[in-house]
Design a protein around this motif. Structure first.
Motif, PDB file in Angstrom:
ATOM      1  N   SER A 135       0.815  -1.218   0.000  1.00 32.22           N
ATOM      2  CA  SER A 135       0.000   0.000   0.000  1.00 32.22           C
ATOM      3  C   SER A 135       0.846   1.265   0.000  1.00 32.22           C
ATOM      4  O   SER A 135       0.320   2.359  -0.170  1.00 32.22           O
ATOM      5  CB  SER A 135      -0.920   0.008   1.228  1.00 32.22           C
ATOM      6  N   ILE A 136       2.165   1.112   0.230  1.00 29.16           N
ATOM      7  CA  ILE A 136       3.090   2.246   0.200  1.00 29.16           C
ATOM      8  C   ILE A 136       3.834   2.202  -1.130  1.00 29.16           C
ATOM      9  O   ILE A 136       4.567   1.266  -1.414  1.00 29.16           O
ATOM     10  CB  ILE A 136       4.073   2.188   1.385  1.00 29.16           C
ATOM     11  N   TYR A 137       3.645   3.218  -1.950  1.00 33.64           N
ATOM     12  CA  TYR A 137       4.126   3.195  -3.328  1.00 33.64           C
ATOM     13  C   TYR A 137       5.609   3.569  -3.434  1.00 33.64           C
ATOM     14  O   TYR A 137       6.171   4.229  -2.560  1.00 33.64           O
ATOM     15  CB  TYR A 137       3.301   4.156  -4.183  1.00 33.64           C
ATOM     16  N   TYR A 187       2.602   8.782 -10.314  1.00 31.16           N
ATOM     17  CA  TYR A 187       2.343   8.561  -8.887  1.00 31.16           C
ATOM     18  C   TYR A 187       0.841   8.412  -8.657  1.00 31.16           C
ATOM     19  O   TYR A 187       0.059   9.280  -9.059  1.00 31.16           O
ATOM     20  CB  TYR A 187       2.904   9.698  -8.022  1.00 31.16           C
ATOM     21  N   PHE A 193      -1.275   8.436  -5.994  1.00 30.22           N
ATOM     22  CA  PHE A 193      -2.044   9.033  -4.888  1.00 30.22           C
ATOM     23  C   PHE A 193      -1.679  10.504  -4.779  1.00 30.22           C
ATOM     24  O   PHE A 193      -0.504  10.856  -4.677  1.00 30.22           O
ATOM     25  CB  PHE A 193      -1.738   8.314  -3.573  1.00 30.22           C
ATOM     26  N   LYS A 242       8.745  10.380   1.227  1.00 29.74           N
ATOM     27  CA  LYS A 242       9.048   9.725  -0.043  1.00 29.74           C
ATOM     28  C   LYS A 242      10.474  10.033  -0.498  1.00 29.74           C
ATOM     29  O   LYS A 242      11.179   9.163  -1.012  1.00 29.74           O
ATOM     30  CB  LYS A 242       8.046  10.161  -1.110  1.00 29.74           C
ATOM     31  N   THR A 267      11.969   1.535   2.348  1.00 29.06           N
ATOM     32  CA  THR A 267      10.890   2.188   3.088  1.00 29.06           C
ATOM     33  C   THR A 267      11.356   2.444   4.509  1.00 29.06           C
ATOM     34  O   THR A 267      11.665   1.517   5.247  1.00 29.06           O
ATOM     35  CB  THR A 267       9.622   1.319   3.097  1.00 29.06           C
ATOM     36  N   GLU A 292      -2.995   5.780   0.306  1.00 33.79           N
ATOM     37  CA  GLU A 292      -1.684   5.615   0.920  1.00 33.79           C
ATOM     38  C   GLU A 292      -1.605   6.282   2.290  1.00 33.79           C
ATOM     39  O   GLU A 292      -0.902   5.792   3.186  1.00 33.79           O
ATOM     40  CB  GLU A 292      -0.605   6.172  -0.001  1.00 33.79           C
ATOM     41  N   ASN A 293      -2.317   7.401   2.483  1.00 34.11           N
ATOM     42  CA  ASN A 293      -2.311   8.044   3.803  1.00 34.11           C
ATOM     43  C   ASN A 293      -2.773   7.084   4.890  1.00 34.11           C
ATOM     44  O   ASN A 293      -2.240   7.086   6.007  1.00 34.11           O
ATOM     45  CB  ASN A 293      -3.225   9.274   3.808  1.00 34.11           C
TER      46      ASN A 293
END
Length: 256
Positions: A51-53, A187, A189, A200, A209, A231-232
Protein backbone atom coordinates in the motif's frame (compact mmCIF):
# COMPACT_ATOMS: atom_id res chain seq x y z
CA UNK A 1 -35.02 20.39 13.13
CA UNK A 2 -34.28 16.71 13.42
CA UNK A 3 -31.29 15.49 11.43
CA UNK A 4 -31.18 11.78 10.72
CA UNK A 5 -27.97 10.02 9.83
CA UNK A 6 -28.02 8.94 6.21
CA UNK A 7 -28.29 5.20 5.98
CA UNK A 8 -25.47 3.63 3.98
CA UNK A 9 -26.48 2.14 0.63
CA UNK A 10 -24.30 -0.90 1.28
CA UNK A 11 -24.17 -2.74 4.56
CA UNK A 12 -21.82 -5.26 6.09
CA UNK A 13 -23.33 -8.72 6.39
CA UNK A 14 -23.94 -10.27 9.77
CA UNK A 15 -21.53 -13.07 8.90
CA UNK A 16 -18.69 -10.66 8.14
CA UNK A 17 -19.37 -8.68 11.31
CA UNK A 18 -19.13 -11.85 13.36
CA UNK A 19 -16.11 -13.32 11.59
CA UNK A 20 -14.05 -10.13 11.81
CA UNK A 21 -15.35 -9.28 15.29
CA UNK A 22 -16.33 -5.75 14.29
CA UNK A 23 -17.69 -3.35 16.89
CA UNK A 24 -20.83 -1.33 16.14
CA UNK A 25 -18.70 1.82 15.80
CA UNK A 26 -16.33 0.10 13.35
CA UNK A 27 -19.29 -1.12 11.30
CA UNK A 28 -20.73 2.40 11.10
CA UNK A 29 -17.41 3.92 10.02
CA UNK A 30 -16.76 1.25 7.41
CA UNK A 31 -20.27 1.40 5.96
CA UNK A 32 -20.15 5.18 5.70
CA UNK A 33 -16.90 4.82 3.76
CA UNK A 34 -18.42 2.19 1.47
CA UNK A 35 -16.06 -0.53 2.74
CA UNK A 36 -18.37 -3.51 3.15
CA UNK A 37 -16.88 -6.67 1.62
CA UNK A 38 -14.77 -9.00 3.74
CA UNK A 39 -11.73 -8.47 1.51
CA UNK A 40 -12.02 -4.66 1.52
CA UNK A 41 -12.44 -4.57 5.30
CA UNK A 42 -9.43 -6.84 5.83
CA UNK A 43 -7.31 -4.60 3.59
CA UNK A 44 -8.49 -1.51 5.46
CA UNK A 45 -7.80 -2.92 8.90
CA UNK A 46 -4.43 -4.41 7.95
CA UNK A 47 -2.80 -2.55 5.06
CA UNK A 48 0.23 -4.25 3.57
CA UNK A 49 3.60 -2.89 2.55
CA UNK A 50 2.27 -2.90 -1.02
CA UNK A 51 0.00 0.00 0.00
CA UNK A 52 3.09 2.25 0.20
CA UNK A 53 4.13 3.19 -3.33
CA UNK A 54 7.61 3.49 -4.78
CA UNK A 55 8.99 7.02 -4.43
CA UNK A 56 10.47 6.75 -7.91
CA UNK A 57 6.99 7.04 -9.40
CA UNK A 58 7.46 10.80 -8.87
CA UNK A 59 8.75 12.15 -12.17
CA UNK A 60 11.63 14.19 -10.71
CA UNK A 61 12.65 11.86 -7.90
CA UNK A 62 15.72 10.35 -9.54
CA UNK A 63 16.96 13.81 -10.52
CA UNK A 64 16.57 14.97 -6.91
CA UNK A 65 18.32 11.91 -5.48
CA UNK A 66 21.25 12.24 -7.89
CA UNK A 67 21.76 15.91 -6.99
CA UNK A 68 21.60 15.23 -3.26
CA UNK A 69 24.13 12.40 -3.54
CA UNK A 70 26.40 14.76 -5.46
CA UNK A 71 26.09 17.33 -2.66
CA UNK A 72 26.84 14.69 -0.01
CA UNK A 73 29.89 13.40 -1.89
CA UNK A 74 31.34 16.91 -2.24
CA UNK A 75 30.21 17.99 1.26
CA UNK A 76 28.22 20.94 -0.04
CA UNK A 77 26.12 22.61 2.64
CA UNK A 78 22.48 21.54 2.18
CA UNK A 79 19.75 23.61 3.81
CA UNK A 80 16.32 22.09 4.39
CA UNK A 81 13.86 25.00 4.25
CA UNK A 82 10.73 24.06 6.21
CA UNK A 83 7.56 25.54 7.60
CA UNK A 84 6.41 26.45 11.10
CA UNK A 85 3.33 24.19 11.43
CA UNK A 86 3.31 20.56 12.59
CA UNK A 87 3.41 19.24 9.03
CA UNK A 88 6.35 21.47 8.14
CA UNK A 89 8.32 20.71 11.30
CA UNK A 90 7.91 16.94 10.99
CA UNK A 91 8.78 17.18 7.28
CA UNK A 92 11.97 19.04 8.18
CA UNK A 93 12.90 16.67 10.99
CA UNK A 94 12.70 13.44 9.01
CA UNK A 95 14.65 14.82 6.05
CA UNK A 96 17.40 16.37 8.19
CA UNK A 97 17.66 13.14 10.17
CA UNK A 98 17.94 11.10 6.97
CA UNK A 99 20.59 13.38 5.49
CA UNK A 100 22.60 13.29 8.72
CA UNK A 101 22.56 9.48 8.69
CA UNK A 102 23.87 9.61 5.12
CA UNK A 103 26.79 11.83 6.17
CA UNK A 104 25.53 15.06 4.62
CA UNK A 105 26.64 18.52 5.63
CA UNK A 106 23.13 19.73 6.44
CA UNK A 107 21.32 22.42 8.37
CA UNK A 108 17.72 23.62 8.39
CA UNK A 109 15.65 26.77 8.53
CA UNK A 110 12.15 27.14 9.98
CA UNK A 111 10.88 30.62 9.02
CA UNK A 112 9.37 32.94 11.58
CA UNK A 113 5.70 33.26 10.70
CA UNK A 114 5.57 36.91 11.74
CA UNK A 115 8.73 38.27 10.10
CA UNK A 116 9.28 35.85 7.18
CA UNK A 117 5.81 34.51 6.46
CA UNK A 118 4.98 31.28 4.68
CA UNK A 119 7.07 29.84 1.89
CA UNK A 120 10.25 31.03 0.19
CA UNK A 121 11.48 34.36 1.52
CA UNK A 122 14.17 35.91 -0.66
CA UNK A 123 15.93 37.73 2.17
CA UNK A 124 16.07 34.53 4.21
CA UNK A 125 17.49 32.62 1.26
CA UNK A 126 20.16 35.27 0.73
CA UNK A 127 21.14 35.09 4.39
CA UNK A 128 21.47 31.29 4.14
CA UNK A 129 23.57 31.61 0.98
CA UNK A 130 25.83 34.06 2.83
CA UNK A 131 26.25 31.34 5.47
CA UNK A 132 27.42 28.88 2.81
CA UNK A 133 24.33 27.03 1.56
CA UNK A 134 24.94 25.46 -1.85
CA UNK A 135 21.77 23.38 -2.21
CA UNK A 136 18.26 24.08 -0.89
CA UNK A 137 15.53 21.49 -0.33
CA UNK A 138 12.10 22.80 0.58
CA UNK A 139 9.60 20.74 2.55
CA UNK A 140 5.88 21.50 2.82
CA UNK A 141 6.38 24.67 0.76
CA UNK A 142 8.08 26.07 -2.31
CA UNK A 143 5.83 25.36 -5.26
CA UNK A 144 4.53 28.95 -5.21
CA UNK A 145 8.01 30.48 -5.00
CA UNK A 146 8.70 31.15 -8.68
CA UNK A 147 10.44 34.51 -8.16
CA UNK A 148 12.65 33.19 -5.35
CA UNK A 149 13.66 30.20 -7.47
CA UNK A 150 14.64 32.56 -10.30
CA UNK A 151 16.68 34.54 -7.76
CA UNK A 152 18.54 31.34 -6.80
CA UNK A 153 19.05 30.33 -10.42
CA UNK A 154 20.68 33.69 -11.11
CA UNK A 155 23.21 32.82 -8.39
CA UNK A 156 23.73 29.26 -9.69
CA UNK A 157 22.22 27.78 -6.51
CA UNK A 158 20.14 24.65 -7.00
CA UNK A 159 16.80 24.10 -5.26
CA UNK A 160 14.73 20.92 -4.92
CA UNK A 161 11.09 21.53 -4.03
CA UNK A 162 8.98 19.03 -2.10
CA UNK A 163 5.45 20.26 -1.55
CA UNK A 164 1.79 19.24 -1.62
CA UNK A 165 -0.07 22.54 -1.83
CA UNK A 166 -2.13 23.70 -4.80
CA UNK A 167 -0.09 24.02 -7.97
CA UNK A 168 0.25 27.48 -9.53
CA UNK A 169 -0.47 28.04 -13.20
CA UNK A 170 3.25 28.33 -13.85
CA UNK A 171 5.68 26.12 -11.94
CA UNK A 172 8.97 27.47 -10.64
CA UNK A 173 12.08 26.52 -12.62
CA UNK A 174 13.55 24.37 -9.85
CA UNK A 175 16.09 21.59 -10.38
CA UNK A 176 13.40 19.11 -9.30
CA UNK A 177 9.83 19.33 -8.01
CA UNK A 178 8.47 16.44 -5.93
CA UNK A 179 4.72 16.93 -5.77
CA UNK A 180 1.93 14.30 -5.85
CA UNK A 181 -0.34 16.36 -8.12
CA UNK A 182 2.03 17.07 -10.97
CA UNK A 183 0.67 16.20 -14.39
CA UNK A 184 2.35 13.60 -16.58
CA UNK A 185 3.70 11.46 -13.77
CA UNK A 186 2.63 8.00 -12.65
CA UNK A 187 2.34 8.56 -8.89
CA UNK A 188 -1.03 6.99 -7.98
CA UNK A 189 -2.04 9.03 -4.89
CA UNK A 190 -2.42 12.81 -4.89
CA UNK A 191 -3.34 13.72 -1.29
CA UNK A 192 -0.13 13.22 0.69
CA UNK A 193 0.66 15.74 3.40
CA UNK A 194 3.93 17.63 3.19
CA UNK A 195 5.50 15.13 5.57
CA UNK A 196 4.32 12.31 3.30
CA UNK A 197 6.16 13.89 0.36
CA UNK A 198 9.26 14.46 2.50
CA UNK A 199 9.05 10.82 3.60
CA UNK A 200 9.05 9.73 -0.04
CA UNK A 201 12.27 11.63 -0.65
CA UNK A 202 13.81 10.01 2.45
CA UNK A 203 12.83 6.56 1.20
CA UNK A 204 14.32 7.27 -2.22
CA UNK A 205 17.58 8.47 -0.66
CA UNK A 206 17.81 5.41 1.60
CA UNK A 207 16.56 3.07 -1.17
CA UNK A 208 14.14 1.46 1.28
CA UNK A 209 10.89 2.19 3.09
CA UNK A 210 12.02 4.10 6.18
CA UNK A 211 9.57 2.64 8.71
CA UNK A 212 11.55 4.20 11.56
CA UNK A 213 10.34 7.63 10.40
CA UNK A 214 6.64 6.78 10.29
CA UNK A 215 5.87 7.96 13.83
CA UNK A 216 6.59 11.53 12.76
CA UNK A 217 4.87 10.97 9.41
CA UNK A 218 1.72 10.04 11.34
CA UNK A 219 1.93 13.16 13.53
CA UNK A 220 2.35 15.51 10.56
CA UNK A 221 -0.30 13.78 8.45
CA UNK A 222 -2.93 13.89 11.19
CA UNK A 223 -2.12 17.52 12.06
CA UNK A 224 -2.49 18.61 8.42
CA UNK A 225 -5.95 17.00 8.18
CA UNK A 226 -5.48 15.40 4.76
CA UNK A 227 -7.80 12.55 3.80
CA UNK A 228 -7.39 9.26 5.65
CA UNK A 229 -7.66 7.29 2.44
CA UNK A 230 -5.36 5.40 0.09
CA UNK A 231 -1.68 5.61 0.92
CA UNK A 232 -2.31 8.04 3.80
CA UNK A 233 -4.30 5.34 5.57
CA UNK A 234 -1.40 2.89 5.28
CA UNK A 235 1.15 5.49 6.46
CA UNK A 236 -1.05 6.31 9.45
CA UNK A 237 -1.66 2.66 10.35
CA UNK A 238 2.07 1.86 10.37
CA UNK A 239 2.90 5.20 11.99
CA UNK A 240 0.42 4.83 14.84
CA UNK A 241 1.67 1.28 15.44
CA UNK A 242 5.19 2.73 15.71
CA UNK A 243 4.01 5.38 18.16
CA UNK A 244 2.46 2.69 20.35
CA UNK A 245 5.44 0.35 20.28
CA UNK A 246 8.57 2.47 20.35
CA UNK A 247 7.81 6.15 20.44
CA UNK A 248 11.01 8.21 20.29
CA UNK A 249 12.06 10.64 23.00
CA UNK A 250 10.97 13.59 20.88
CA UNK A 251 7.40 12.26 20.71
CA UNK A 252 7.36 11.56 24.44
CA UNK A 253 8.48 15.15 25.04
CA UNK A 254 5.54 16.47 23.04
CA UNK A 255 3.14 14.41 25.16
CA UNK A 256 4.35 15.86 28.50
Amino acid sequence: MNFKQKKPINVISTEVKSELELSDMAVTILENRGIVSKEAIADWLNPSEDSIYSPFLFSDMQKAVDRIHQAIDSQELITVYGDYDADGITSTTILVETLEVMGANVNYHIPNRFTEGYGPNQASYQNLIDQGTQLFITVDNGVSGKETVEFLNDQNIDIIITDHHNLPQELPNALAIIHPRLNEQSYPFDDLAGVGVSFKLCCALLDETAYELLDLVAVGTIADMVSVTGENHALLKFGIDALKKHSKIRIKAIAI
